[in-house]
Structure formats: C-alpha cells, structure tokens
Design an enzyme around this catalytic site. Structure first.
Site, PDB file in Angstrom:
ATOM      1  N   ILE A 159      29.978 140.433  58.549  1.00  0.00           N
ATOM      2  CA  ILE A 159      28.781 140.281  59.378  1.00  0.00           C
ATOM      3  C   ILE A 159      29.029 140.820  60.779  1.00  0.00           C
ATOM      4  CG2 ILE A 159      27.177 138.624  60.401  1.00  0.00           C
ATOM      5  CD1 ILE A 159      27.591 136.857  57.950  1.00  0.00           C
ATOM      6  N   ASP A 178      39.329 139.368  66.834  1.00  0.00           N
ATOM      7  CA  ASP A 178      39.525 138.657  65.574  1.00  0.00           C
ATOM      8  C   ASP A 178      41.033 138.497  65.386  1.00  0.00           C
ATOM      9  OD1 ASP A 178      39.730 137.982  62.721  1.00  0.00           O
ATOM     10  OD2 ASP A 178      37.619 138.579  62.626  1.00  0.00           O
ATOM     11  N   THR A 235      24.875 133.114  65.598  1.00  0.00           N
ATOM     12  CA  THR A 235      24.212 133.104  64.294  1.00  0.00           C
ATOM     13  C   THR A 235      25.185 132.657  63.204  1.00  0.00           C
ATOM     14  OG1 THR A 235      24.722 135.466  64.039  1.00  0.00           O
ATOM     15  CG2 THR A 235      22.527 134.902  64.864  1.00  0.00           C
ATOM     16  N   SER A 236      26.269 131.997  63.599  1.00  0.00           N
ATOM     17  CA  SER A 236      27.310 131.615  62.640  1.00  0.00           C
ATOM     18  C   SER A 236      27.252 130.141  62.282  1.00  0.00           C
ATOM     19  CB  SER A 236      28.686 131.990  63.196  1.00  0.00           C
ATOM     20  OG  SER A 236      28.815 133.388  63.291  1.00  0.00           O
ATOM     21  N   ARG A 237      27.874 129.294  63.080  1.00  0.00           N
ATOM     22  CA  ARG A 237      27.886 127.855  62.857  1.00  0.00           C
ATOM     23  C   ARG A 237      27.736 127.147  64.198  1.00  0.00           C
ATOM     24  NH1 ARG A 237      26.838 128.965  58.468  1.00  0.00           N
ATOM     25  NH2 ARG A 237      27.828 128.380  56.495  1.00  0.00           N
ATOM     26  N   ASP A 261      20.747 130.574  66.403  1.00  0.00           N
ATOM     27  CA  ASP A 261      20.095 130.350  65.114  1.00  0.00           C
ATOM     28  C   ASP A 261      20.716 129.142  64.414  1.00  0.00           C
ATOM     29  OD1 ASP A 261      18.279 131.159  62.984  1.00  0.00           O
ATOM     30  OD2 ASP A 261      20.055 131.778  61.866  1.00  0.00           O
ATOM     31  N   GLU A 266      22.273 120.303  63.760  1.00  0.00           N
ATOM     32  CA  GLU A 266      21.079 120.826  63.108  1.00  0.00           C
ATOM     33  C   GLU A 266      20.706 120.099  61.824  1.00  0.00           C
ATOM     34  OE1 GLU A 266      22.047 124.509  60.269  1.00  0.00           O
ATOM     35  OE2 GLU A 266      22.580 124.930  62.352  1.00  0.00           O
ATOM     36  N   HIS A 298      17.978 128.488  61.791  1.00  0.00           N
ATOM     37  CA  HIS A 298      18.923 128.915  60.765  1.00  0.00           C
ATOM     38  C   HIS A 298      18.241 129.831  59.744  1.00  0.00           C
ATOM     39  CE1 HIS A 298      23.049 127.630  59.065  1.00  0.00           C
ATOM     40  NE2 HIS A 298      22.731 128.814  58.579  1.00  0.00           N
TER      41      HIS A 298
END
Length: 332
Positions: A159, A178, A235-237, A261, A266, A298
C-alpha cells in the site's frame, strides 16, 4: 461446513455470496450473517458453526477465543490484512486455524489517501457546502500546489508503495521509511531515517501495521520532530496515532492538517449509523471541531474491486482449511 459472518453489512453478504456462486459453489458450505460485532457478549452466536468470518473491529482476545473453541469453532477467517485484534498466541495454543487477506487492491487505500490529501489541501469539502448555499467566495479556501512538495511514506509495503507511485507521478519528492526496505520503492522515492522523513516532509502518510513496536508511532515526540505545519494522513490503523498528542499539536499549530480514515477508538463508532445518537467520545468530538481535520469512517478499502478480492481470498482460505491443506495466508 458452516460459517458465521460477524460485522456483516449488506455489501459483505453480496460479495461473499457472489464469490461463492462464481467459483466455490457448494464447497464453501453455508453462511449465516450477523450484523453485530464479535466480542465476549456475542461469541455465543457462534454455537454450531465450524468457522467464523470477522473484520477489523471484531475482538478476538483470549476469553473470546476460548469461548469460540468451547463452542466447536475451529477456523477464524479475517476479511482484512491486519490481525492486531487477534491473540495469535492463544489461538495457536487452542489449535485454531487463523487466516487473513494479506493484500487486496493496495491501490484502493492508496487512492483514498490521495483523496484525503487533495480534499483537505484544496478544501473541496468546504467549497461544496458553500456553493450549495450560494456562497462563491474563495476566502478561507487557499490551498498549496502539491507538485514539488515532499511526501513521507511510513511503511513501504504494497500500500505504501502504491501511494508513493501516485505522489511521485504528481511531481512530489517522495521519502520512505521502513525497517524492512522495499527494493521497488527506490524506483519512486528515497529511503531515509524516520527522523529525516519527519523533518523534511510536508505530508506524512502512514502505511504500516499496528504492532507493539508501532503503537503510538505518532506521539508527542515524533510530532515535535515533524516539519511545522505539515499534514498527517492515517489510512492504516488508529492505534498508530496518539490522538491526545495530535490534538495538542493541532492546537499549537505544530500540525497543520490531519486526515484520518481510522481512529484508535473506532470500534464504538465506525460502521454504524449514529446520526440520531449522542456521541459521547469526547476525544473524537474534540477532533471534529477543527476546520483543518478531515475524518472518514474506515472506507479506504471500500471499492468493488477490493471487496471482490477480499471475498475470493477469504473463501480460498476456507477451502484450504476444509481440505486440510497448507494455507499461504495462515497467521502464525
């Protein structure tokens, strides 16, 4: 083979049934759909089922796993890539089969990250509301040209790589961090240390899994190391971000924009219609007061192509369990 599908929405039923009819037929067995989330209070619904199928906010901690095992459940099918909501060690002790969907349409999430950035940067959500009310003034809608800006991608897996390619194609300078660098990323960006990425990036986008090591990766210290006025996109966690620290950074103007997101708490909010309810999450409500914050519920994964792929892989995992063969997507 009988499978209970938790947190099931109409689109889950549609795409799972279509995938079963298209390729798997009767081999997939019988599906029963429950719209409630799985937790200790709803685990009893799994009575009489061989497998359960769950989503991101279903809870599979030790008590739930033990209850499922006692009810005869032997397989857990995740309709998602992340498995931070599963106590994998306990699942292994109980001999439970756990399989996930490791990658599905990474472009879907990458494109949503872009949509969040573009919307917040050019304030099209506010412009839409103004024009509908007959207000065509541009004051307060000033954005920045993205071409030439620096975008930092934290997590350069599938992603993150898809996101990097999009921003590279828009003429942005792309940096990546990373702990397990991707060779493919070097074609579209430069790998740097986390500190350098935070210091140089106008936009920081999160694309890493939630683990004990990445929990609250964005915190008071890392926000202070970011470029003043930068935009943060997640937009991950939700657990990657310390929301209280982010609110303080927004108030001090250290953080210029926030687009999310996902949200750490959540599970009590997302995938539900609470429009007629009082939302008593004070942290979330505080976030919603900022004009430079954009929240979606999400939906980064929510494209027809991604849902088709999720359903196909989930049914493939179920087939492997039923046949007793090795499953490449097994967790643990």
């Amino acid at each position: 083979m009988k499978t209970a599908v938790f947190s099931a929405r109409p689109y889950d039923r549609r795409f799972l049934e279509e995938a079963r009819d298209r390729h798997h037929g009767g081999h997939a067995g019988e599906f029963t759909y429950f719209d409630v989330a799985l937790d200790a209070s709803t685990a009893g619904l799994a009575q009489g089922f061989d497998a359960i199928c769950v989503f991101v906010n279903d809870r599979l901690d030790a008590p739930v796993l033990q209850a499922l095992h006692a009810l005869g459940v032997r397989a857990i099918l995740l309709r998602c890539a992340g498995f931070n909501n599963v106590d994998v060690a306990v699942a292994q002790q109980l001999g439970l089969f756990v399989a996930r969907v490791p990658a599905y349409s990474p472009e879907a999430v990458a494109e949503h990250a872009l949509a969040l950035v573009m919307t917040l940067n050019r304030q099209t959500h506010r412009a839409y509301n103004r024009v509908r009310e007959g207000n065509f003034m541009l004051d307060g809608l000033l954005g920045r040209t993205l071409h030439g800006r620096t975008v930092g991608i934290i997590g350069t897996g599938k992603i993150g790589l898809a996101t990097a390619r999009i921003f590279n194609g828009m003429g942005c300078t792309v940096l990546g961090f990373d702990p397990y660098p991707s060779a493919a990323f070097e074609a579209v960006g430069s790998s740097v240390s986390l500190d350098e990425l935070l210091a140089r990036s106008d936009i920081v986008s999160l694309h890493c899994p939630l683990t004990p090591q990445t929990h609250h990766l964005v915190n008071e210290a890392s926000l202070h190391r970011m470029k003043p006025g930068a935009m943060l996109v997640n937009t991950s966690r939700g657990g990657l971000v310390d929301t209280d620290a982010v609110i303080r950074a927004l108030k001090s103007r250290q953080l210029g924009h926030l687009a999310i997101d996902v949200y750490e708490q959540e599970s009590a909010l997302f995938f539900q219609d609470l429009s007629g309810e009082i939302i008593d999450d004070d942290v979330f409500q505080r976030l919603m007061t900022f004009p430079n914050v954009l929240v979606t519920g999400h939906q980064g994964f929510f494209t027809a192509e991604a849902l088709e792929e999720i359903s196909e892989i989930t049914l493939g995992n179920l087939r492997d369990f039923s046949a007793g063969v090795d499953c490449p997507n097994r967790v643990g």
